[in-house]
Scaffold this active site. Structure first.
Site: not given
Length: 402
Positions: A75, A123
């Protein structure tokens, strides 16, 4: 659960906009931006011949994102890249002239960035990337985290100077809250999931992930015949599958999307033929994949270029973490977080139950992606029985290449 792709769009060309997002020109732009990052190193591609032999495969390679840009997750490529692009676009508009990635440190560009606040729900890993990107360019960041995000992951985001906002509920609840508050305050949402009317920025995040597959194709002697990639809302799977389809065409590998059985929103979309909100039940240990509605942009790509969808159980994800930490033969030890080895868990399940359907055999060349390292080191040690440092020290003692 296992489901071949029976969508009417399967193997049809990508929409023009999606092809632009995950295509060659987009990957070129990502590569240029990465070259300007001070801590950019190409993550390794590990060969696992011992595990390949056990499974009955020709070769098995793992693209290891566990140390990407100091954030420990794939990410790192998406959120920060999107923040950079958005700041440069706003600076170009306000300054009345083109500005590029090499101008990000110029005082006039940083002055523009200082007036911007980027927001997202996370998250854990996507929020770190957005927060790091904002800090690097001098913008502000507001990160929304739901009840299931551990204190360790919250602290890892906050260290980049982001404002942390706790939200009751799950990831999808935090996405909605981030969008609502950002609209009220005039912040820019940098989400890795899309919704009607909000597609371009998630597309930029997906575009960042094309670096993974471009690097992997340059590190491997022959293209893979099979690829297994995990999905949360579907962004990385769509980026990898879409780029492979564009670059390799009819020679592209068989592509399988893997998800937690407890949070299989892409599987749900494949079954329904369109994104749906699936029921939220018991939390999954695969915390970075705990999403309950697929991103429409990602699904639009996967409907065309994914060949199968499957799920794995909790014990399978943990077993892969432990197996990668304690490899057989001369295979290197790999630190894979709770969500990192899910693609490999899918492969192992597929070799037991779905070999014929996927055409897997002793000639298959398989690629999987370790999407995260020990992003929560305490939780990793609890599940694996070793610290990340001890796992990597085993490579040094054995002489394996880390």
């Amino acid at each position: 659960m296992f489901l071949p792709n029976r969508h009417a769009l399967h193997r049809q060309p990508l929409d023009e906009a999606d092809a632009e997002t995950v295509g060659i020109a987009g990957a070129d732009t990502v590569e240029r931006f990465l070259a300007c990052r001070n801590n950019h190193l190409t993550p390794p591609l590990h060969a696992l011949p011992a595990l390949a032999g056990e499974l009955g495969l020709g070769t098995l390679h793992v693209k290891d994102e566990g140390f990407r840009l100091g954030l420990g997750s794939f990410k790192a490529l998406g959120g920060a890249y999107a923040v950079f692009r958005l700041v440069l676009e706003e600076a170009s508009k306000r300054l009345g002239r083109p500005v590029d990635v090499g101008d990000l440190d110029r005082p006039e560009v940083r002055s523009v960035a200082a007036t911007m606040t980027v927001a997202c729900a996370t998250d854990g890993n996507h929020g770190r990337s957005v927060a790091q990107g904002a800090e690097l360019v001098g913008a502000k960041a507001a990160i929304f985290v739901h009840a299931g995000v551990s204190d360790g992951r919250v602290a890892a985001i906050a260290c980049y100077g982001a404002e942390m906002i706790r939200v009751d509920g799950n990831y999808d609840d935090s996405v909605r809250q981030a969008a609502r508050v950002a609209a009220e305050k005039g912040w820019t949402v940098v989400s890795d999931t899309s919704w009607p009317g909000y597609e371009r920025i998630p597309g930029l995040v997906m575009q960042g992930y094309t670096a993974i597959v471009r690097e992997a194709l340059g590190q491997i002697s022959e293209p893979p015949t099979h690829v297994f990639v995990q999905a949360g809302v579907g962004g990385i799977a769509a980026a990898v599958a879409g780029h492979l389809a564009i670059v390799l065409g009819e020679a592209r590998p068989v592509f399988t999307v893997v998800e937690p059985a407890r949070a299989a929103c892409v599987f749900g979309a494949a079954k329904a033929g369109h994104p749906i909100k699936i029921t939220h039940g018991e939390a999954t240990v695969m915390a970075m994949l705990e999403c309950y509605e697929a991103s429409p942009v990602a699904w639009r790509v996967l409907a065309r270029v994914a060949d199968a969808f499957m799920t794995v159980d909790e014990d399978e994800a943990i077993a892969v973490m432990r197996r990668l930490a304690r490899p057989a033969g001369n295979d290197p030890a790999i630190v894979a977080g709770e969500s990192g080895g899910v693609g490999l868990a899918g492969l192992i399940r597929a070799m037991a139950d779905h070999k014929a359907e996927l055409g897997l055999d002793a000639t298959s060349r398989v690629l999987v992606v370790n999407t995260e390292g020990a992003t929560d080191p305490h939780r990793y040690a609890e599940l694996v029985g070793m610290s990340p440092a001890d796992v990597l020290a085993g490579n040094v003692l054995s002489g394996a290449t880390p």
